[in-house]
Design a protein around this motif. Structure first.
Motif, short mmCIF file in Angstrom:
data_model
loop_
_atom_site.label_atom_id
_atom_site.label_comp_id
_atom_site.label_asym_id
_atom_site.label_seq_id
_atom_site.Cartn_x
_atom_site.Cartn_y
_atom_site.Cartn_z
N LEU A 18 0.83 -1.21 0.00
CA LEU A 18 0.00 0.00 0.00
C LEU A 18 0.87 1.26 0.00
CD1 LEU A 18 -2.85 -1.09 2.42
CD2 LEU A 18 -3.16 -0.35 0.05
N ASP A 19 1.97 1.22 0.75
CA ASP A 19 2.90 2.35 0.75
C ASP A 19 3.43 2.62 -0.66
OD1 ASP A 19 2.64 2.73 3.47
OD2 ASP A 19 4.49 1.69 4.00
N ALA A 20 3.80 1.54 -1.34
CA ALA A 20 4.30 1.67 -2.70
C ALA A 20 3.20 2.18 -3.63
CB ALA A 20 4.83 0.34 -3.19
N GLY A 21 1.98 1.69 -3.42
CA GLY A 21 0.85 2.15 -4.21
C GLY A 21 0.57 3.63 -3.99
N TYR A 22 0.69 4.05 -2.74
CA TYR A 22 0.53 5.47 -2.40
C TYR A 22 1.57 6.30 -3.16
CZ TYR A 22 1.54 9.73 0.20
OH TYR A 22 1.81 11.04 0.52
N GLY A 23 2.80 5.84 -3.17
CA GLY A 23 3.86 6.58 -3.85
C GLY A 23 3.57 6.76 -5.33
N LEU A 24 3.14 5.69 -5.99
CA LEU A 24 2.82 5.78 -7.41
C LEU A 24 1.59 6.66 -7.64
CD1 LEU A 24 3.44 2.10 -8.57
CD2 LEU A 24 4.90 4.08 -8.98
N LEU A 25 0.62 6.57 -6.74
CA LEU A 25 -0.61 7.36 -6.90
C LEU A 25 -0.33 8.86 -6.83
CD1 LEU A 25 -3.75 7.46 -7.06
CD2 LEU A 25 -3.76 7.34 -4.56
N VAL A 26 0.44 9.28 -5.83
CA VAL A 26 0.68 10.73 -5.69
C VAL A 26 1.66 11.25 -6.74
CG1 VAL A 26 0.12 10.75 -3.22
CG2 VAL A 26 2.51 10.46 -3.93
N GLU A 27 2.49 10.35 -7.26
CA GLU A 27 3.46 10.78 -8.28
C GLU A 27 2.87 10.83 -9.68
OE1 GLU A 27 6.70 8.02 -7.82
OE2 GLU A 27 6.88 8.50 -5.69
N GLY A 28 2.02 9.86 -9.99
CA GLY A 28 1.56 9.76 -11.37
C GLY A 28 0.08 9.54 -11.57
N GLY A 29 -0.70 9.58 -10.49
CA GLY A 29 -2.13 9.34 -10.62
C GLY A 29 -2.45 7.86 -10.62
N VAL A 30 -3.75 7.55 -10.62
CA VAL A 30 -4.17 6.15 -10.46
C VAL A 30 -3.69 5.27 -11.62
CG1 VAL A 30 -6.43 6.46 -11.59
CG2 VAL A 30 -6.11 4.67 -9.84
N GLU A 31 -3.55 5.83 -12.81
CA GLU A 31 -3.09 5.03 -13.95
C GLU A 31 -1.68 4.48 -13.74
OE1 GLU A 31 -4.88 3.98 -16.52
OE2 GLU A 31 -6.52 4.89 -15.42
N ALA A 32 -0.91 5.17 -12.88
CA ALA A 32 0.46 4.73 -12.61
C ALA A 32 0.52 3.56 -11.63
CB ALA A 32 1.28 5.90 -12.06
N VAL A 33 -0.60 3.30 -10.94
CA VAL A 33 -0.62 2.24 -9.92
C VAL A 33 -0.90 0.92 -10.59
CG1 VAL A 33 -1.57 1.48 -7.71
CG2 VAL A 33 -1.48 3.93 -8.25
N LYS A 34 0.18 0.25 -10.99
CA LYS A 34 0.07 -1.05 -11.64
C LYS A 34 0.99 -2.04 -10.92
CE LYS A 34 -1.53 0.29 -16.17
NZ LYS A 34 -1.58 1.74 -16.22
N ILE A 35 0.67 -3.31 -11.06
CA ILE A 35 1.33 -4.33 -10.26
C ILE A 35 2.82 -4.45 -10.57
CG2 ILE A 35 1.37 -6.79 -9.64
CD1 ILE A 35 -1.72 -6.74 -10.22
N MET A 36 3.20 -4.46 -11.84
CA MET A 36 4.62 -4.60 -12.16
C MET A 36 5.47 -3.44 -11.63
SD MET A 36 5.77 -7.37 -13.19
CE MET A 36 7.40 -6.75 -13.55
N PRO A 37 5.06 -2.18 -11.86
CA PRO A 37 5.83 -1.07 -11.28
C PRO A 37 5.90 -1.14 -9.75
CG PRO A 37 4.37 -0.26 -12.99
CD PRO A 37 4.01 -1.69 -12.77
N LEU A 38 4.81 -1.61 -9.12
CA LEU A 38 4.82 -1.78 -7.66
C LEU A 38 5.88 -2.79 -7.25
CD1 LEU A 38 1.00 -1.96 -6.85
CD2 LEU A 38 2.59 -0.20 -6.04
#
Length: 207
Positions: A18-38
């Motif tokens: 979830l922490d990693a998901g938060y990081g991607l969300l605030v940096e790039g929006g919900v479209e950036a929250v994907k499993i491989m980048p996480l």
């Protein structure tokens, strides 16, 4: 330590993902929250993700729940904090705007952007806005403001802050602090005392 260790190694924890998901969300929006980048961010395998979450939607739901608990939960709590005066009560609420641990403005911006394209998140945002305005209205009620006045003052305060977030306004701490007495007066019709402002500044480490 409660770490999720198996014979195949470290899989992380739900909070870590979830922490990693938060990081991607605030940096790039919900479209950036994907499993491989996480997985790449955490240095873990993609299959490790599924040890904790059924799918991406489950992680996204977890991010929504985290946002609700943090931003709405803490704002309501600050509205309900003990205060001797309306001005002290408003400064208790203002703590949210100065402490990311209480109210995360970057997350709030990301959630509002996400809500534009997701009806479920939009509904959660609408409910959060209503709950927050109700809590601020109740704060004014507590100090004797009429129903209409309490509601109007609460909306003025809240929509001003939402505007700051939407515009991603960047001001120095000194400028923001300097405006607080006038903001309290504007929102409540009462000027805060020097002691109340000094106490507020002290808890935010401003000398």
């Amino acid at each position: 330590m409660g770490m999720e260790k198996t014979e195949r190694g470290w899989r992380g924890t739900p909070d870590l993902w979830l922490d990693a998901g938060y990081g991607l969300l605030v940096e790039g929006g919900v479209e950036a929250v994907k499993i491989m980048p996480l997985a790449e961010r955490l240095g873990l395998s993609r299959t490790s993700f599924y040890w904790h979450f059924a799918d991406r939607e489950a992680l996204l739901a977890g991010l929504v729940a985290r946002w609700q608990a943090k931003n709405t939960g803490n704002l309501v709590a600050r509205c309900e904090a003990p205060a001797a005066t309306i001005t002290e009560a408003l400064l208790n609420l203002f703590d949210c705007w100065y402490d990311d641990a209480l109210f995360d403005s970057r997350l709030e911006f990301a959630m509002r952007t996400w809500a534009l394209t997701d009806t479920t998140v939009a509904a959660a945002m609408s409910a959060a806005d209503a709950e927050r305005v109700a809590a601020i209205t109740a704060l004014f009620h507590r100090f004797g403001y009429s129903e209409t006045e309490a509601d109007t003052r609460a909306r003025t305060l809240y929509l001003t802050q939402v505007g700051y977030i939407a515009l991603r306004s960047e001001e120095s701490l000194e400028i923001r602090m300097g405006r607080n007495p006038a903001y309290v007066l504007t929102f409540s019709g009462v000027a805060p005392t020097e002691a109340e402002i000094a106490a507020f500044q002290a808890r935010h480490r401003v000398r």
